[in-house]
Design a protein around this motif. Structure first.
Motif, short mmCIF file in Angstrom:
data_model
loop_
_atom_site.label_atom_id
_atom_site.label_comp_id
_atom_site.label_asym_id
_atom_site.label_seq_id
_atom_site.Cartn_x
_atom_site.Cartn_y
_atom_site.Cartn_z
N UNK B 98 0.86 -1.18 0.00
CA UNK B 98 0.00 0.00 0.00
C UNK B 98 0.90 1.23 0.00
N UNK B 99 0.92 1.91 -1.16
CA UNK B 99 1.89 3.02 -1.33
C UNK B 99 1.64 4.14 -0.34
N UNK B 100 0.38 4.43 -0.05
CA UNK B 100 0.12 5.58 0.80
C UNK B 100 0.36 5.29 2.28
N UNK B 134 1.59 7.17 -19.64
CA UNK B 134 1.40 6.61 -18.30
C UNK B 134 0.00 6.04 -18.12
N UNK B 135 -0.05 4.91 -17.47
CA UNK B 135 -1.32 4.22 -17.26
C UNK B 135 -2.06 4.86 -16.09
N UNK B 136 -3.23 5.44 -16.30
CA UNK B 136 -3.94 6.10 -15.21
C UNK B 136 -4.47 5.12 -14.17
N UNK B 137 -4.46 3.83 -14.49
CA UNK B 137 -4.96 2.84 -13.53
C UNK B 137 -3.93 2.52 -12.45
N UNK B 138 -2.71 2.97 -12.64
CA UNK B 138 -1.66 2.60 -11.70
C UNK B 138 -1.05 3.86 -11.11
N UNK B 139 -0.86 3.85 -9.79
CA UNK B 139 -0.27 4.98 -9.11
C UNK B 139 1.15 5.23 -9.61
N UNK B 140 1.47 6.49 -9.85
CA UNK B 140 2.87 6.84 -10.10
C UNK B 140 3.53 6.99 -8.73
N UNK B 154 -4.51 -3.99 -10.76
CA UNK B 154 -5.45 -3.07 -11.39
C UNK B 154 -6.30 -3.76 -12.45
#
Lengths: 750, 244, 198
Positions: B98-100, B134-140, B154
């Motif tokens: 979980x990136x956040x 860049x794929x908007x489905x994946x968090x940068x 995703x």
């Protein structure tokens, strides 16, 4: 009947919801919205995503995921017969070509008062550009113009050829890794001018003479699919005979080293064993005179080829035992002065085994359903290119049109192409990027990239039946916001508009490439057979675009093919430049992830590790591990490699256990002088290749260079992935399992 | 609906080392460009990588390839060491980052025996034009957090959601749900599927190859990580005729 | 008093008054800013948030919705058609009506110009989620319309408020994680991290 795309898709796509979701959608023109710019990652709006079918530059059928008018992801088109759903790295990299920061956005003209190569450009309008070219040609004369291009696919190639013939038929096709001699050999063997399908999937023994299937001009994904099926039970066995451990060789069950250029002799020697020991009884075998082949007896050739007599006999034995043996060859085997004769001997083995147009053999591809559109091919003309250089120098050619081929990069230094360029009065370049050649141009006409262009393609290696692939723009041209008179265009449209301005007319005059493609589609529609049949043309056109092409699996070549050869081809002797001594090596250049160098612009592919050495962003020279130790060469030592002309390049040494002590190998693709991801990366091995030609048809013998190497004493840390993590201890007995095959119990060789 | 448990099979006999999976993964998952300096500093991020092992030396030499991605271990060593529960296991058998939540302690990477967790030492950078891809489905991922293979969660999410909204059944091996690497695999060496579904291709392979004389093995099984990626050994039937 | 002893300097009355007022203002400012930041952190800013941002084209919802009776999902149709974001429709879509409808003045002229110029409109984003939170409209619309037995186009106001009567569109829900999770729990939706974060 008015039918929407989606409904149509459901009609032709049939089946489950999954199929509908994944199957490529129709004409994207109306859905090419390009919305607000995205400054932050979260500004990327997930709109409705659609998959559109198109073609990749290597002839793969692709499905591109489009969201909000932006291309996001490439995947193989599951329907397309060539690659059936997989795609190779270069197809994925087309995305980066589309959004590359270096792209030329408008027609460029060299600023007045600046020198060529100073890279001071001025944007002009298309009409202005055409006018300038036309007025210059008026002055210089159409007859003194020449056109050089990379191999083009499908109708785009026809348009360029038609233009060239109007200009006095001075079209020269150049490609760094030429397939011409493989094609000419195959034509002799099979009697068909189409590249045949190699039915690797159904063969049980694949004898490959040097063809690097996984770093290929053709679709690597296609070879990958075939290889995957080859490994399915019943598992086939593959032998690779090559002077370098290529990616293909390492996947073979056994890699057998042979001296460079000796593959033809080995093939002939195998034929000799097969006939003299009466192992096969095909018609061709009965026809052959054993006396003609005697000179190729294992005893006679084993020293020249570097392959032991037992090995040759062993391979012959294996071939005679196999049910569906397949023998293929090309690339390094064809890239010597005796290339054509070598490849002829290699493919003649197929005739000897009687597997032409049989399951697991060489399957003849039928002619294209479009009369004037033959299969795409990687045929170049090196001889004509050499003539071009001398013609420029002598002044008989004074203007040059260059289509997307970086000759200045590909041609050896010894030809001095750069000074030839300076003699020209007009250089027009068609390109999406400023490369090492187009930077010397007077006018650059910017091209649309693969995903913005229209086109079609008859696959270079067909699936054994008729296929016509259709390529459509899946996104709006990147620079369409610059208006009608600026931005980028399709090559075909440029050529047609330009020829209009110059005042030469042909059957394509006044048309758009899309109209020309629709004419092709009309022809296919009227055939009323194959993958798409429709009551009206509009539905057919939609169908062709949404499925990525048209094909007819019943259009196979069924009749027995009579081979044209009656005698065993004579393998010519090899010619090399005169470099000798203890520190002299045979130089074998090879393609890597960046292909022949044209994909080096992609940071994905530059940053990708080479599979065998794990090196990225560098040009390396592979040298035998033990020999390097003896020569006191460590990994990362800067090695100077020089040819017989004393031209040299520098590359970092990468000693490894796979290289023969007689050979050094260097990847191509480095040493480009332009481009933000190519500048200052590695060195250019093309520049030191000898200008050695194939004796028969004049292709470049690119594997026929001998070099000396010298350790400069400098050392760099090679950027590579290997060594990043500690290698864990392995259990040598548990790593692979031995399976019992018929051959593993005859242990008499021990 | 029965809970899925995602897993992968890697057939090493088919892997030809072409690296299509690596590029497909970079494209799908917004993985930063690998610059030369990243290689110099050993900070290369490749969620899936193809490792090469030399066997033998000239002329009896071969390179063998093993594609390695996050093994999504059932007993993942990376999970208990995370002080903020950024690394945890979800009920579909995925090891999730979980990136956040991540605060960048890098404990997980240290504890992972497969070396498949990567730390963002720098803010990922793209030229403006390349950002269009860049794929908007994946968090940068921003600087200072860990990232790793997600089995393209995703795509799993998207397909499950679409299936629910539009009411269709997800087929086994459907391309919408397969991770990018699996779809790109030229030789079909990678197989992805639901291991809780006994009818799925992956379950059938597992049942066949995990037997005593099968080709199946897990990477570093002895650590007891129980990975959800099953490797099938390379078949070697070459006859070394020049061994004396 | 001993000579040389420290003597508190006499503070002028003027200084006292100025510093008193200054101190008061500073304290109030700190409290105000504190409340603003705190409220924005936890839910939404308490004040200064009555109106949404100015847009490049001052689009009015009222005439479209109240007078013409158009439904939200007529223009913002992507949300029900399977896209993540309902999103502002492309200019081409506006033009499907405004090619004919409307005079050639003011905002309509603007949109026609943009269309002819082929340029995208730089709308100011009102509802912005961080990149690491992924939200998809379709399942939410489906669930809520089924649960409350209402049409899909009526679900919108649950989170977006009465957009029709706003002159400038603003965000009415906090759109914080707590808000999301509360609703997910109340409706029995998944609260696994990968539901939204990947």
């Amino acid at each position: 009947m008015n039918i929407t795309r989606r409904e149509f898709l459901k009609l032709i796509g049939g089946g489950g919801a999954g199929a509908v979701i994944f199957s490529a959608c129709g004409v994207p023109e109306e859905e090419l919205y390009f919305q607000s710019p995205n400054k932050l990652p979260e500004d990327q709006v997930t709109g409705i995503d659609n998959w559109y079918a198109t073609l990749g530059s290597n002839g793969e059928g692709l499905a591109i995921r489009i969201m909000e008018g932006r291309a996001k992801k490439v995947e193989g088109n599951t329907d397309y017969p060539v690659n059936t759903g997989s795609h190779s790295i270069s197809s994925e990299a087309e995305l980066q070509m589309l959004y590359h920061p270096d792209r030329i956005q408008a027609p460029l003209v060299r600023k007045e008062g600046t020198n060529r190569g100073a890279e001071k450009w001025e944007e002009i309008s298309w009409t202005d550009a055409y006018k300038r070219i036309a007025s210059q040609l008026d002055r210089l004369g159409n007859s003194k113009a020449s056109i050089v291009s990379k191999p083009l696919r499908g109708r785009t190639g026809s348009v360029l050829s038609a233009f060239a013939s109007e200009m006095g038929n001075k079209e020269i096709i150049f490609t760094a890794f030429d397939d011409s001699n493989v094609l000419s050999a195959l034509q002799k063997i099979t009697g068909s001018s189409n590249m045949p399908k190699f039915d690797i999937a159904h063969s049980d023994l694949l004898l490959n003479f040097g063809m690097d299937m996984f770093n290929s001009n053709h679709s690597e994904a296609m070879f990958g699919r075939l290889y995957g099926q080859f490994r399915d039970a019943p598992r086939g066995t593959m032998y690779q005979i090559e002077s370098r451990l290529s990616l293909t060789a390492t996947n073979a069950d056994e890699w057998i080293y042979c001296k460079p250029g000796s593959q033809g002799l080995i093939a002939s020697s195998i034929a000799y064993v097969l006939i003299s020991k009466n192992m096969i009884k095909t018609d061709f075998a009965k026809k052959l005179n054993i006396q003609d082949l005697k000179q190729y007896s294992p005893k006679n050739v084993s020293t020249i080829t570097g392959m032991s007599e037992e090995k040759i006999e062993y391979l012959a034995q294996k071939l005679s035992e196999a049910k569906h043996p397949l023998i293929i060859g090309g690339d390094e085997a064809s890239a010597n002065s005796n290339g054509t004769s070598s490849v002829e001997a290699i493919y003649a083995l197929n005739v000897l085994m009687g597997n032409i147009n049989k399951e697991g053999g060489i399957i003849i591809n039928p002619d294209s359903p479009l009369d004037d559109l033959r299969g795409s091919r990687f045929e170049g003309n090196y001889k004509k290119t050499l003539d071009l250089v001398s013609n420029i120098k002598s002044g008989s050619v004074n203007s040059l049109f260059i289509n997307d081929i970086d000759l200045n990069y590909y041609l050896p230094t010894s030809l001095d192409f750069k000074s030839a360029l300076s003699k020209l009065e007009l250089i027009v370049s068609f390109n999406s990027f400023v490369d090492d050649t187009s930077k010397y141009a007077d006018i650059i006409l910017p091209l649309n990239t693969q995903f913005e262009s229209w086109g079609n393609d008859v696959p270079s290696i067909g699936p054994g039946y008729q296929v016509v692939g259709f390529q459509q723009p899946v996104v709006k041209s990147q620079f369409s916001h610059k208006g009608k008179y600026s931005g980028t265009k399709d090559l075909s449209d440029i050529i047609i508009e330009l020829s209009d301005e110059i005042g030469v007319k042909n059957k394509y005059s006044g048309k758009k490439i899309k109209d020309i493609l629709m004419e092709d589609a009309q022809v296919l529609w009227k055939l009323n057979r194959g993958s798409i049949t429709a009551a009206d043309f509009k539905s057919f056109w939609n169908g062709v675009l949404s499925r990525g092409g048209w094909w007819d699996i019943n259009s196979k070549v069924n009749n027995n093919v009579q081979s044209n050869i009656t005698n065993w081809p004579k393998v010519q002797t090899l010619k090399f430049s005169n470099v000798s001594g203890k520190d002299s090596f045979h130089l074998v250049p090879f393609r890597t992830k960046v292909g022949d160098g044209s994909f080096a612009k992609s940071p994905w592919l530059q940053g990708l590790t080479d599979p065998l050495t794990t090196i990225a962003w560098e040009t390396w020279v592979e040298i035998n591990y033990d020999l390097a130790k003896k020569m006191k060469i460590k990994e990362g030592d800067i090695i100077e490699i020089s040819n017989s002309n004393n031209e040299s390049i520098k590359a970092a040494a990468y000693p490894n256990p796979s290289v023969s002590p007689e050979v050094v190998t260097v990847p191509v693709g480095g040493g480009q002088e332009s481009g933000s991801y190519t500048k200052n990366v590695g060195s250019n091995v093309y520049s030191i290749l000898d200008v050695q030609l194939d004796d028969n048809i004049g292709t470049h013998a690119w594997a026929a260079t001998k070099v000396k190497i010298r350790n400069t004493g400098n050392n760099i840390a090679i950027p590579k992935f290997e060594g990043r993590f500690e290698e864990l201890k392995r259990d040598p007995h548990n790593h692979v399992i031995k399976i019992t095959t018929s051959d593993s119990d005859d242990s008499d060789h021990h | 609906m029965k809970q899925s448990k995602w897993g992968m099979v890697v057939d090493l006999d088919k892997c030809n080392g072409c690296q299509a999976c690596v590029v497909a993964c970079q494209s799908e998952n917004n993985i930063p460009l690998q610059k030369k300096s990243d290689y110099d500093e050993n900070r290369v991020i490749q969620w899936i990588r193809v490792e090469r092992y030399w066997e033998g030396s000239f002329p009896d030499v071969k390179a063998k390839f093993i594609p390695i991605m996050c093994q999504h271990c059932d007993e993942a060593p990376c999970e208990p060491v995370c002080p903020v529960y950024a690394s945890y296991h979800n009920n579909e058998g995925l090891n999730v980052q979980v990136y956040n939540r991540c605060i960048g302690t890098r404990f997980c990477a240290n504890n992972c025996p497969y070396q498949v967790r990567f730390f963002n030492f720098w803010e990922a950078e793209w030229p403006d034009s390349l950002k269009n891809q860049l794929n908007p489905d994946v968090t940068v991922r921003s600087r200072g957090i860990m990232e790793k293979c997600t089995f393209c969660v995703q795509k799993i999410r998207r397909t499950k959601r679409d299936a629910k909204v539009n009411g269709f059944e997800i087929e086994d091996g459907a391309r919408e749900i397969n991770p990018a690497c699996v779809n790109s695999c030229n030789t079909e060496a990678l197989i992805f599927g639901d291991m809780n579904n006994p009818e799925s291709k992956i379950s059938r392979i597992k049942a066949k190859e995990e037997k005593k004389d099968g080709r199946g093995y897990h990477l570093m099984e002895h650590y007891g990580t129980s990975p959800n990626v099953l490797y099938l050994k390379k078949v070697d039937n070459s006859k070394k005729s020049h061994s004396h | 008093m001993i000579p040389g002893d420290y003597r508190v300097p006499k503070i002028s009355k003027k200084f006292l008054i100025i510093s008193g007022i200054g101190g008061f203002i500073t304290t109030v400012l700190i409290i105000v800013v504190g409340i603003f930041v705190g409220s924005a952190w936890w839910t939404q800013p308490l004040f200064g948030f009555d109106e949404g941002p100015d847009q490049p084209i001052a689009f009015k919802h009222a005439p479209h919705v109240k007078q013409l009776g158009m439904k939200c999902t007529y223009c913002h149709r992507f949300g029900t058609e399977g896209a993540a974001a309902a999103a502002i429709p492309p200019v081409e879509f506006c033009m499907s009506c405004h090619r004919i409808v409307g005079d050639d003045k003011g905002e309509i002229a603007k949109i026609r110009d943009t269309y002819e110029g082929g340029k995208p409109i730089d709308w100011v984003r009102v509802h912005r989620l961080p990149d690491h939170a992924k939200f998809y409209h379709p399942p939410h619309i489906k669930k809520l319309s089924e649960k409350n037995n209402i049409e899909a186009s009526e679900v919108c106001s649950t989170c977006h408020g009465d957009v029709a009567s706003m002159t400038k569109v603003k965000q009415v829900s906090p759109m914080k994680m707590g808000w999301c999770v509360d609703c997910h729990k109340a409706n029995g939706a998944s609260t696994d991290c990968t539901t939204c974060h990947y």
